[in-house]
Scaffold this motif. Structure first.
Motif, mmCIF file in Angstrom:
data_model
loop_
_atom_site.group_PDB
_atom_site.id
_atom_site.type_symbol
_atom_site.label_atom_id
_atom_site.label_comp_id
_atom_site.label_asym_id
_atom_site.label_seq_id
_atom_site.Cartn_x
_atom_site.Cartn_y
_atom_site.Cartn_z
ATOM 1 N N ALA B 8 0.845 -1.198 0.000
ATOM 2 C CA ALA B 8 0.000 0.000 0.000
ATOM 3 C C ALA B 8 0.882 1.249 0.000
ATOM 4 O O ALA B 8 0.590 2.235 -0.669
ATOM 5 C CB ALA B 8 -0.921 -0.007 1.214
ATOM 6 N N TRP B 9 1.988 1.159 0.730
ATOM 7 C CA TRP B 9 2.907 2.298 0.838
ATOM 8 C C TRP B 9 3.536 2.615 -0.514
ATOM 9 O O TRP B 9 3.689 3.781 -0.892
ATOM 10 C CB TRP B 9 3.949 1.986 1.917
ATOM 11 C CG TRP B 9 5.167 2.861 1.897
ATOM 12 C CD1 TRP B 9 6.455 2.466 1.670
ATOM 13 C CD2 TRP B 9 5.212 4.275 2.121
ATOM 14 N NE1 TRP B 9 7.292 3.549 1.724
ATOM 15 C CE2 TRP B 9 6.564 4.675 1.995
ATOM 16 C CE3 TRP B 9 4.248 5.236 2.394
ATOM 17 C CZ2 TRP B 9 6.973 5.988 2.139
ATOM 18 C CZ3 TRP B 9 4.657 6.558 2.537
ATOM 19 C CH2 TRP B 9 6.004 6.919 2.415
ATOM 20 N N VAL B 10 3.902 1.573 -1.268
ATOM 21 C CA VAL B 10 4.504 1.782 -2.594
ATOM 22 C C VAL B 10 3.529 2.534 -3.492
ATOM 23 O O VAL B 10 3.902 3.495 -4.177
ATOM 24 C CB VAL B 10 4.882 0.423 -3.236
ATOM 25 C CG1 VAL B 10 5.285 0.610 -4.700
ATOM 26 C CG2 VAL B 10 6.009 -0.228 -2.468
ATOM 27 N N ASP B 15 1.446 7.679 -5.895
ATOM 28 C CA ASP B 15 0.290 8.539 -6.139
ATOM 29 C C ASP B 15 0.478 9.915 -5.528
ATOM 30 O O ASP B 15 0.155 10.931 -6.131
ATOM 31 C CB ASP B 15 -0.979 7.903 -5.550
ATOM 32 C CG ASP B 15 -1.636 6.985 -6.539
ATOM 33 O OD1 ASP B 15 -0.902 6.453 -7.391
ATOM 34 O OD2 ASP B 15 -2.862 6.814 -6.475
ATOM 35 N N PHE B 16 1.007 9.931 -4.294
ATOM 36 C CA PHE B 16 1.181 11.205 -3.603
ATOM 37 C C PHE B 16 2.152 12.087 -4.372
ATOM 38 O O PHE B 16 1.864 13.259 -4.648
ATOM 39 C CB PHE B 16 1.683 10.960 -2.180
ATOM 40 C CG PHE B 16 1.825 12.223 -1.383
ATOM 41 C CD1 PHE B 16 0.706 12.839 -0.842
ATOM 42 C CD2 PHE B 16 3.065 12.802 -1.179
ATOM 43 C CE1 PHE B 16 0.829 14.011 -0.120
ATOM 44 C CE2 PHE B 16 3.192 13.973 -0.454
ATOM 45 C CZ PHE B 16 2.074 14.577 0.079
ATOM 46 N N GLY B 222 -3.666 2.136 -0.571
ATOM 47 C CA GLY B 222 -2.577 3.051 -0.920
ATOM 48 C C GLY B 222 -3.097 4.289 -1.617
ATOM 49 O O GLY B 222 -2.719 5.409 -1.283
ATOM 50 N N LYS B 223 -3.978 4.082 -2.584
ATOM 51 C CA LYS B 223 -4.506 5.213 -3.349
ATOM 52 C C LYS B 223 -5.305 6.159 -2.446
ATOM 53 O O LYS B 223 -5.192 7.370 -2.526
ATOM 54 C CB LYS B 223 -5.418 4.709 -4.465
ATOM 55 C CG LYS B 223 -4.661 4.004 -5.540
ATOM 56 C CD LYS B 223 -5.422 3.991 -6.837
ATOM 57 C CE LYS B 223 -4.492 3.889 -8.009
ATOM 58 N NZ LYS B 223 -3.730 5.085 -8.270
ATOM 59 N N LEU B 224 -6.105 5.555 -1.582
ATOM 60 C CA LEU B 224 -6.968 6.352 -0.715
ATOM 61 C C LEU B 224 -6.144 7.218 0.234
ATOM 62 O O LEU B 224 -6.395 8.417 0.383
ATOM 63 C CB LEU B 224 -7.864 5.392 0.075
ATOM 64 C CG LEU B 224 -9.132 5.965 0.643
ATOM 65 C CD1 LEU B 224 -9.917 6.677 -0.435
ATOM 66 C CD2 LEU B 224 -9.967 4.854 1.241
ATOM 67 N N PHE B 225 -5.120 6.608 0.843
ATOM 68 C CA PHE B 225 -4.333 7.374 1.796
ATOM 69 C C PHE B 225 -3.456 8.410 1.101
ATOM 70 O O PHE B 225 -3.173 9.461 1.666
ATOM 71 C CB PHE B 225 -3.517 6.442 2.697
ATOM 72 C CG PHE B 225 -4.324 5.936 3.860
ATOM 73 C CD1 PHE B 225 -4.363 6.626 5.052
ATOM 74 C CD2 PHE B 225 -5.090 4.791 3.732
ATOM 75 C CE1 PHE B 225 -5.138 6.184 6.107
ATOM 76 C CE2 PHE B 225 -5.877 4.336 4.784
ATOM 77 C CZ PHE B 225 -5.897 5.035 5.970
#
Lengths: 307, 397
Positions: B8-10, B15-16, B222-225
């Motif tokens: 999720a972090w990757v 994305d961020f 991941g995308k959501l966060f």
């Protein structure tokens, strides 16, 4: 020891059955080719093996795991439809693909620089994917597929869209990886690649495995082919030629009869055929493919060749 | 679990940085500041213009003593009603030719005299524009000026016992309403962006690479966060640059709002948490709805219904204002998508803390449920995966 084992995989998309009971065994450290025309179920089979989709029924064992995603850090995958983030730099794209498979980002970047330099793309490392040519982008994605040093590499139609030079490079890369003990599975509809590279192949047609085994084994299913051109067109020697022989531009083409070449030659000479040329060929994989998958499948493959 | 978080972090990191490091993000940051800036500039200008316009000037011709009495009466009124609402008075000593002086004053433009008052206070005379407001005020001022000379203001002893309960609860309703509205507007502005989060991966086929490497759930998380972090970053920028502006425009600012039932520090902490929860809930729902779309056009078509759904849920949550323990108030707090808004309103009105702990856990569970179901739906409809499951058993697979 098998890197991949699939037992009776079935996949239904709505009412249509895309894969109808495929069983495969890929020995560890081998180069394994999946042959068949488009729509035969190659990509669906690969996607099931990778765990992108789950089979409707059947089991798979990838690097000893029933859930392929658990083995993801040890697998590299190049999908048929290539995809990279257009805004990313080449080195970041490679590092990102590595990171997805558990490689730390910094290490991924370091290896990406080395790999790009090795492939004469060092100048492009800090340019965005958008600015790269299609062939370069493909190379970048291929490097991203192997950056984390996987034990199993799955390539879906890796040769399509590459020019001859890059095809040769890719073949060399596949051989190099296999020498290092990596298992490589690739799908193709171009028989020549499979013939040159593979130790083992599976021929898939209409969602089923039509043949599974060594390339030589596939060939040995066929008798050698005789190509004969004669000066005479009539005579008793015609009886020695099998009834199912084809005429190809003045040539007779037929399978070597059971008795071997000697009785055939004797009949031709005694009958005064006037042999102009005579060749007895070991059958190619293409002929084997025609014999195994059927003429229709072969035709379908031939039509796709311009690609 | 560690692999899930790392995966999720990757995705979140990609994305961020793709969102925040793009040029368009600067416009995204600047966009809400424009209306604020223009609003601030125009309202301060118009306030100044209004202040100058609204106070008619009345020239007073008469003795100094009379004028002082009149001005004292005006001062008394200004203390209660505010200076802005009263006439401006300017005193003039009488000249021999009264009529000429009156004419001259009325014609003068600096100051723009509206009317001229003359004569002793017990026999006043008004010349010029006598609109009812001006005349009424003058009558009141004159009578007060006359009365002021004979009587003192009555004494009204005041004993301070803090705000009455009636006033406080109605004021706290204001806090609840304002907090809820801000929460709603922020989520409305920020969460519909999530709808288009998967279009990029789907259109350039990166999705295949991702789906082969990590679980779909991890990708969604991941995308959501990533979007939550980008939104929080934007909020910090907006708040710091907006705070000054708000302070300039609004006189009392936040200080005029009554203290929420749980106290300011807890309330602000809860605001942040509930914003995150609200964002994650709507974001999860939108991410999954948007994941079904394959083109930007489809996403655009979806965004209007999505906005209306949010407005509807905001209305539902607003029923909890005033009476958070009513049936509809509790229903709004229980329904996952309106829960954060309803609970924030509750924090302004009710002092207990335990319902918030329960609420946050409840909302977190629902975020997980929505993401889990969404990942399954995505695998099924987009990646076309899995055995056929009858819809009534969908959640159990």
């Amino acid at each position: 020891m098998y890197a991949v084992e699939a037992i009776d995989l079935v996949k239904d998309f709505g009412e249509t059955r895309a894969v109808d009971g495929v069983s495969l065994r890929v020995p560890a450290g081998s180069i394994f080719g999946l042959l068949g025309p488009n729509g035969a179920g190659k990509t669906t089979t690969l996607r099931m093996l990778l765990g992108i989709i789950d089979p409707s029924s059947g089991t798979r064992l990838v690097l000893g795991r029933e859930r392929p995603l658990e083995a993801a850090p040890e697998i590299g995958y190049l999908p048929e439809e290539r995809g990279l983030y257009p805004a990313m730099h080449a080195r970041d794209a490679i590092a990102f693909m590595g990171a997805l498979r558990g490689l730390p980002l910094a290490e991924g970047r370091r290896r990406a620089d080395a790999l790009l330099a090795e492939h004469n793309l060092g100048d492009w490392a800090r340019k965005s994917i958008r600015t790269l040519s299609k062939g370069m982008a493909q190379t970048v994605q291929l490097l991203g597929t192997i950056v984390h040093k996987p034990r199993l590499i799955v390539l879906d139609e890796p040769f399509s869209g590459l020019d001859a030079i890059n095809q040769a490079r890719l073949e060399e890369m596949i051989r190099r990886e296999a020498r290092a003990g990596v298992t490589v599975i690739f799908s193709t509809h171009v028989i020549a690649h499979a013939e040159r590279l593979c130790e083992e192949i599976a021929i898939i047609a209409k969602g089923k495995v039509a043949f599974d085994g060594g390339v030589d084994e596939a060939r040995s299913r066929l008798r050698p082919i005789v190509r004969l051109r004669t000066r005479a067109s009539e005579g008793p020697w015609l009886d020695a030629i099998p009834a199912n022989a084809r005429r190809e531009g003045g040539e007779f083409v037929f399978e070597l009869p059971e008795g071997g070449p000697e009785p055939l030659l004797k009949a031709l000479i005694d009958g005064g055929a006037g042999i102009e040329t005579l060749a007895i060929e070991r059958p190619g994989l293409h002929d084997a493919f025609v014999a195994i998958a059927g003429a229709k499948a072969a035709e379908a493959m031939a039509q796709e060749k311009p690609q | 679990m560690m692999r899930f978080i790392r995966s999720a972090w990757v995705i979140a990191r990609r994305d961020f940085s793709a969102t925040v490091l793009s040029k368009t993000f600067i416009f995204f940051l600047l966009a809400p500041l424009f209306p604020l800036l223009f609003g601030g500039v125009f309202s301060s200008i118009s306030a100044r213009v209004a202040a100058q316009n609204q106070r008619p000037v009345v020239a007073v011709i008469g003795s100094r003593a009379d004028f002082q009495k009149l001005n004292a009466a005006r001062g008394q009124l200004a203390d209660t009603l505010g200076d802005d609402h009263l006439l401006r008075l300017i005193g003039y000593s009488p000249e021999p030719n009264l009529a000429a002086q009156q004419q001259r004053l009325l014609a003068s433009r600096a100051p723009p005299v509206r009317a001229v008052l003359s004569g002793p206070l017990d026999h006043p005379q008004l010349v010029g524009g006598g609109d009812p407001g001006t005349v009424g005020q003058l009558r009141l001022l004159i009578s007060n000026a006359l009365a002021g000379s004979v009587s003192k203001e009555p004494d009204l002893p005041i004993r301070d016992v803090g705000p009455s309960s009636g006033a406080l609860s109605s004021d706290r309703t204001d806090t609840a309403q304002i907090a809820q509205t801000i929460l709603f507007i922020l989520t409305l502005m920020l969460s519909t962006m999530v709808l288009s989060q998967l279009i990029e991966e789907k259109s350039n086929k990166v999705i295949e690479v991702i789906a082969a490497a990590i679980p779909i759930d991890a990708m969604f998380v991941g995308k959501l966060f990533a979007m939550l972090s980008a939104s929080v970053l934007a909020l910090i920028v907006w708040m710091t640059s907006g705070a000054l502006l708000i302070q300039l425009v609004k006189h009392g600012g936040v200080q005029t709002l009554p203290v929420p039932a749980v106290g300011w520090p807890v309330f602000l902490t809860l605001s942040v948490i509930y914003f995150a929860m609200n964002y994650l809930l709507f974001g999860a729902a939108f991410l999954i709805i948007g994941a079904q779309a394959s083109t930007a056009r489809e996403v655009q078509t979806m965004s209007l219904p999505a906005t209306f759904a949010q407005v509807l849920l905001f209305g539902f949550a607003a029923t909890s204002i005033g009476n958070p323990n009513s049936l509809s108030g509790i229903a709004a707090a229980l329904f996952p998508l309106s829960s954060p808004m309803a609970m924030l309103a509750r924090a302004a009105q009710e002092p207990e803390l335990w319902p918030h702990l329960a609420g946050i856990v409840w909302q977190a569970i629902w975020i997980a449920i929505i993401l889990k179901l969404g990942a399954q739906l995505f695998r099924k409809t987009v990646l076309k995966s899995g055995p056929k499951i009858p819809w009534w058993r969908f959640g159990r697979a």
